[in-house]
Design a protein around this motif. Sequence first.
Motif, PDB file in Angstrom:
ATOM      1  N   PHE A   1      49.974  50.840  36.204  1.00 43.95           N
ATOM      2  CA  PHE A   1      48.579  50.979  36.317  1.00 43.95           C
ATOM      3  C   PHE A   1      48.323  50.380  37.639  1.00 43.95           C
ATOM      4  CE2 PHE A   1      48.412  47.582  33.428  1.00 43.95           C
ATOM      5  CZ  PHE A   1      47.490  46.808  33.767  1.00 43.95           C
ATOM      6  N   ASN A   2      47.525  50.928  38.430  1.00 40.81           N
ATOM      7  CA  ASN A   2      47.129  50.273  39.778  1.00 40.81           C
ATOM      8  C   ASN A   2      46.395  49.016  39.593  1.00 40.81           C
ATOM      9  OD1 ASN A   2      48.649  51.827  41.737  1.00 40.81           O
ATOM     10  ND2 ASN A   2      47.072  53.363  41.952  1.00 40.81           N
ATOM     11  N   VAL A   3      46.419  48.087  40.488  1.00 43.30           N
ATOM     12  CA  VAL A   3      45.516  46.941  40.278  1.00 43.30           C
ATOM     13  C   VAL A   3      44.972  46.693  41.827  1.00 43.30           C
ATOM     14  CG1 VAL A   3      46.405  45.838  38.455  1.00 43.30           C
ATOM     15  CG2 VAL A   3      47.171  45.392  40.707  1.00 43.30           C
ATOM     16  N   ASP A   4      43.831  45.988  41.888  1.00 41.22           N
ATOM     17  CA  ASP A   4      43.412  45.559  43.301  1.00 41.22           C
ATOM     18  C   ASP A   4      43.670  44.279  43.718  1.00 41.22           C
ATOM     19  OD1 ASP A   4      41.986  46.113  45.504  1.00 41.22           O
ATOM     20  OD2 ASP A   4      39.851  46.047  44.774  1.00 41.22           O
ATOM     21  N   HIS A   5      44.785  44.234  44.621  1.00 40.56           N
ATOM     22  CA  HIS A   5      45.147  42.923  45.164  1.00 40.56           C
ATOM     23  C   HIS A   5      45.095  42.858  46.412  1.00 40.56           C
ATOM     24  CE1 HIS A   5      47.376  39.162  45.195  1.00 40.56           C
ATOM     25  NE2 HIS A   5      48.589  39.904  45.392  1.00 40.56           N
TER      26      HIS A   5
ATOM     27  N   PRO B   1      45.289  41.973  50.543  1.00 39.46           N
ATOM     28  CA  PRO B   1      45.225  43.131  51.138  1.00 39.46           C
ATOM     29  C   PRO B   1      46.684  44.098  50.832  1.00 39.46           C
ATOM     30  CG  PRO B   1      46.354  41.492  52.370  1.00 39.46           C
ATOM     31  CD  PRO B   1      45.923  40.742  51.285  1.00 39.46           C
ATOM     32  N   VAL B   2      47.145  43.719  49.540  1.00 45.30           N
ATOM     33  CA  VAL B   2      48.477  44.145  49.271  1.00 45.30           C
ATOM     34  C   VAL B   2      48.340  45.805  48.640  1.00 45.30           C
ATOM     35  CG1 VAL B   2      50.424  44.058  47.916  1.00 45.30           C
ATOM     36  CG2 VAL B   2      49.673  41.992  49.059  1.00 45.30           C
ATOM     37  N   VAL B   3      48.808  46.732  49.171  1.00 46.61           N
ATOM     38  CA  VAL B   3      48.922  48.132  48.682  1.00 46.61           C
ATOM     39  C   VAL B   3      50.441  48.750  48.776  1.00 46.61           C
ATOM     40  CG1 VAL B   3      48.104  50.494  48.709  1.00 46.61           C
ATOM     41  CG2 VAL B   3      46.510  48.681  49.141  1.00 46.61           C
ATOM     42  N   PRO B   4      50.858  49.151  47.716  1.00 50.02           N
ATOM     43  CA  PRO B   4      50.659  48.962  46.187  1.00 50.02           C
ATOM     44  C   PRO B   4      50.792  47.690  45.535  1.00 50.02           C
ATOM     45  CG  PRO B   4      52.869  50.041  46.588  1.00 50.02           C
ATOM     46  CD  PRO B   4      52.537  49.572  47.912  1.00 50.02           C
ATOM     47  N   ALA B   5      50.037  47.618  44.362  1.00 45.47           N
ATOM     48  CA  ALA B   5      50.118  46.623  43.548  1.00 45.47           C
ATOM     49  C   ALA B   5      49.825  47.028  42.100  1.00 45.47           C
ATOM     50  CB  ALA B   5      49.336  45.333  43.912  1.00 45.47           C
ATOM     51  N   VAL B   6      50.591  46.879  41.428  1.00 48.57           N
ATOM     52  CA  VAL B   6      50.392  47.340  39.903  1.00 48.57           C
ATOM     53  C   VAL B   6      50.468  46.305  38.807  1.00 48.57           C
ATOM     54  CG1 VAL B   6      51.671  49.665  40.699  1.00 48.57           C
ATOM     55  CG2 VAL B   6      52.909  47.974  39.592  1.00 48.57           C
ATOM     56  N   GLY B   7      49.927  46.831  37.600  1.00 47.53           N
ATOM     57  CA  GLY B   7      50.232  46.119  36.328  1.00 47.53           C
ATOM     58  C   GLY B   7      51.153  46.983  35.480  1.00 47.53           C
ATOM     59  N   PHE B   8      51.452  46.141  34.373  1.00 42.66           N
ATOM     60  CA  PHE B   8      52.113  47.135  33.347  1.00 42.66           C
ATOM     61  C   PHE B   8      51.443  46.768  32.077  1.00 42.66           C
ATOM     62  CE2 PHE B   8      55.135  46.406  36.877  1.00 42.66           C
ATOM     63  CZ  PHE B   8      55.586  47.579  36.886  1.00 42.66           C
TER      64      PHE B   8
ATOM     65  N   GLU C   1      40.204  35.596  47.833  1.00 44.71           N
ATOM     66  CA  GLU C   1      39.834  37.017  47.974  1.00 44.71           C
ATOM     67  C   GLU C   1      40.876  37.967  47.194  1.00 44.71           C
ATOM     68  OE1 GLU C   1      39.880  37.591  51.922  1.00 44.71           O
ATOM     69  OE2 GLU C   1      38.258  36.227  52.392  1.00 44.71           O
ATOM     70  N   SER C   2      41.881  37.471  46.574  1.00 47.51           N
ATOM     71  CA  SER C   2      43.061  38.274  46.002  1.00 47.51           C
ATOM     72  C   SER C   2      43.219  38.119  44.671  1.00 47.51           C
ATOM     73  CB  SER C   2      44.122  37.902  46.804  1.00 47.51           C
ATOM     74  OG  SER C   2      43.988  38.145  48.250  1.00 47.51           O
ATOM     75  N   HIS C   3      42.582  37.149  43.839  1.00 44.22           N
ATOM     76  CA  HIS C   3      43.073  37.012  42.499  1.00 44.22           C
ATOM     77  C   HIS C   3      41.835  36.754  41.609  1.00 44.22           C
ATOM     78  CE1 HIS C   3      47.029  35.894  43.571  1.00 44.22           C
ATOM     79  NE2 HIS C   3      46.611  35.473  44.756  1.00 44.22           N
ATOM     80  N   ILE C   4      41.963  37.297  40.376  1.00 45.92           N
ATOM     81  CA  ILE C   4      41.104  37.131  39.419  1.00 45.92           C
ATOM     82  C   ILE C   4      40.495  35.822  38.879  1.00 45.92           C
ATOM     83  CG2 ILE C   4      42.265  37.534  37.387  1.00 45.92           C
ATOM     84  CD1 ILE C   4      40.473  39.766  36.424  1.00 45.92           C
ATOM     85  N   LYS C   5      39.172  35.681  38.739  1.00 40.59           N
ATOM     86  CA  LYS C   5      38.930  34.349  38.199  1.00 40.59           C
ATOM     87  C   LYS C   5      39.347  34.366  36.605  1.00 40.59           C
ATOM     88  CE  LYS C   5      34.777  34.062  41.237  1.00 40.59           C
ATOM     89  NZ  LYS C   5      33.443  34.245  41.272  1.00 40.59           N
ATOM     90  N   PRO C   6      39.486  32.925  36.174  1.00 38.08           N
ATOM     91  CA  PRO C   6      39.721  32.992  34.627  1.00 38.08           C
ATOM     92  C   PRO C   6      38.602  33.474  33.775  1.00 38.08           C
ATOM     93  CG  PRO C   6      40.218  30.928  35.646  1.00 38.08           C
ATOM     94  CD  PRO C   6      39.549  31.630  36.786  1.00 38.08           C
ATOM     95  N   GLU C   7      37.447  33.331  34.173  1.00 33.71           N
ATOM     96  CA  GLU C   7      36.235  33.874  33.558  1.00 33.71           C
ATOM     97  C   GLU C   7      36.088  35.525  33.414  1.00 33.71           C
ATOM     98  OE1 GLU C   7      36.238  31.571  35.739  1.00 33.71           O
ATOM     99  OE2 GLU C   7      34.546  31.499  37.336  1.00 33.71           O
ATOM    100  N   GLU C   8      36.868  35.797  34.711  1.00 32.94           N
ATOM    101  CA  GLU C   8      36.614  37.345  34.842  1.00 32.94           C
ATOM    102  C   GLU C   8      37.768  38.007  34.186  1.00 32.94           C
ATOM    103  OE1 GLU C   8      34.971  37.795  39.633  1.00 32.94           O
ATOM    104  OE2 GLU C   8      37.216  37.535  39.289  1.00 32.94           O
ATOM    105  N   ALA C   9      38.856  37.369  33.899  1.00 33.47           N
ATOM    106  CA  ALA C   9      39.864  37.846  33.012  1.00 33.47           C
ATOM    107  C   ALA C   9      39.233  37.573  31.634  1.00 33.47           C
ATOM    108  CB  ALA C   9      41.130  36.889  33.240  1.00 33.47           C
ATOM    109  N   ALA C  10      38.447  36.611  31.192  1.00 41.23           N
ATOM    110  CA  ALA C  10      37.972  36.690  29.848  1.00 41.23           C
ATOM    111  C   ALA C  10      36.989  37.864  29.766  1.00 41.23           C
ATOM    112  CB  ALA C  10      37.660  35.078  29.746  1.00 41.23           C
ATOM    113  N   VAL C  11      36.352  38.312  30.776  1.00 43.89           N
ATOM    114  CA  VAL C  11      35.397  39.481  30.356  1.00 43.89           C
ATOM    115  C   VAL C  11      36.263  40.737  30.277  1.00 43.89           C
ATOM    116  CG1 VAL C  11      33.841  40.925  31.855  1.00 43.89           C
ATOM    117  CG2 VAL C  11      33.493  38.491  31.882  1.00 43.89           C
TER     118      VAL C  11
END
Length: 387
Positions: A236-240, A242-249, A313-323
Motif C-alpha cells: 500500500f502507498n505511504v506518504d514519505h 520527498p520520496v515517491v514511490p514509497a510503500v508499506g506492506f 518532515e518525513s517520518h511519523i511521530k511515535p504518538e501519531e503511530a499510536a493514533v
Amino acid sequence: MTDEKRKNEAPESKTGSGEETAAKGLSRRDFLIGAGVGAAGLIVGGGLYYRNNMPDSAVEGVFSRAVNGGRNGKYFEEDALHVITTGTGAPLPDPNRVGPQAVVVAGDQMLVFDTGPGSTRQLALTGLSISSVNALFLTHFHSDHISDLGEFMLQHWTGTGVEEPLQIYGPPGVEEVVDGFLTAYQLDRGYRIDHHGPDTMPPSGFGGVAHTFDLGTDLMSSEVVYEAGDVQVIAFNVDHPPVVPAVGFRVNYKDRSVIITGDTIYSDSLIHHAMGADLMVSDSLNHKMSQMIAEAGESMDNNLSSVAEDIQESHIKPEEAAVVAREAGVPVLMITHVLPPVPDFLKRPFLREAKAIYDGHLQMANDGTLISLPVNSYEYAIHELLQ
Ligand SMILES: [Zn+2]
Ligand SMILES: [Zn+2]
C-alpha cells in the motif's frame, strides 16, 4: 497483557492477550541454521579459551555446537505468523541498532522486508537461513533500506548453493536498484564459482530477479503483490516526502496479520490499510528529540543540524503511530526505525506521549525481537533472539 503493562520494558520473553487456543505445532526448523547463532557462541567460547586455557576437546565442542545447533528453533515450531525485527535503526549511526529490516516466517514461507545496512548479518545471527528466503520486498529506495541488498543476495546464494536467484518485489525503480547491485557483485560471483566450483555455487542461483508493482500515487491504493499458500502480501502507498514511490506492506497469514509501515508520515490512509491487523511495526521519529539534536548541532561544522531538522518532515511521530494503531484497532505496536538514536535509558521518554494515548502493547523493538501471533487465537508472544 498485564505483564507488559506492569514492566513497561521488553524482558527476555513474554506472552499476552486473548483467548487460549492451542495452535497446531508445525516444524519450522527448515528455516534454521546453527551457524549464525553459533557465531555468538564462538565469541564467548573464544574468550573463555584464552582466559582459562580451555582444552582442545572443549573448543571442539564450541565449534560443533556453532555449526550444528541453534537455540531459537523452538520459537518457530508453533503455527503462527512470526515477525522478527532484525534491524531497528535508521540512517544515523546507532551502536545498538542496524539498518531497517523485518522478517516474516509463516507456514512454509520466509519473507524479508528491506535490507538496511548490517541487517544481513543480524538476520544470520538469529539462526534463520538466508538461503530459505522465498522473497524480498523493498519499501522504497533510500539507502538505509537497500544498502545491504548486494550482501543479502550473496548470502542467499552462497548459504546452501541455491539454484534460483532471489525474488525481489518493489515499486518502480526496483529493477534499476537490483541491476546496480548485480553489477557491483559480478567480480565476486566469478571468484566464488572459481573457488568452490559450480556444484557448491550454482551460477544460476546468483543474484536476484526484480518484480515491479505500480500503485500509482493515490495513498489509498493497495494491491496483492505476492501469494503463496496461506500467505498473502499486500503493498500500500505511504506518504514519505520527498520520496515517491514509497510503500508499506500488510502480510496476512490465516487469521493473523501484520503491518510493516516502511517510512511514512501520518496519514488517514494508514488507518485504512492497518484496519484490524494484529501487529503494526512502525517507522518512528521523536520530533522533540530530533529538534534537540538540531539545536545542539547548530555550531558544528557539518550537516547534522539541518539534516536533523529536515527529517522531521518525513517520518511519523511515535504518538501519531499510536493514533493509527488505536484507530485501526491494532493491539500491538512495535516502534522501529528509531530516530534519533537513543540509549536505553531514553526509551521511556521517547515513547511517553504515545503511551499516554494508546492502551495496547507498545514498545521499542530491538534488533532480534520476535513477535509470534499463533493462528486461531488473539494471543501474541514476544521473545528476544539476540540478547
Ligand atoms: Zn526513507
Ligand atoms: Zn529510512
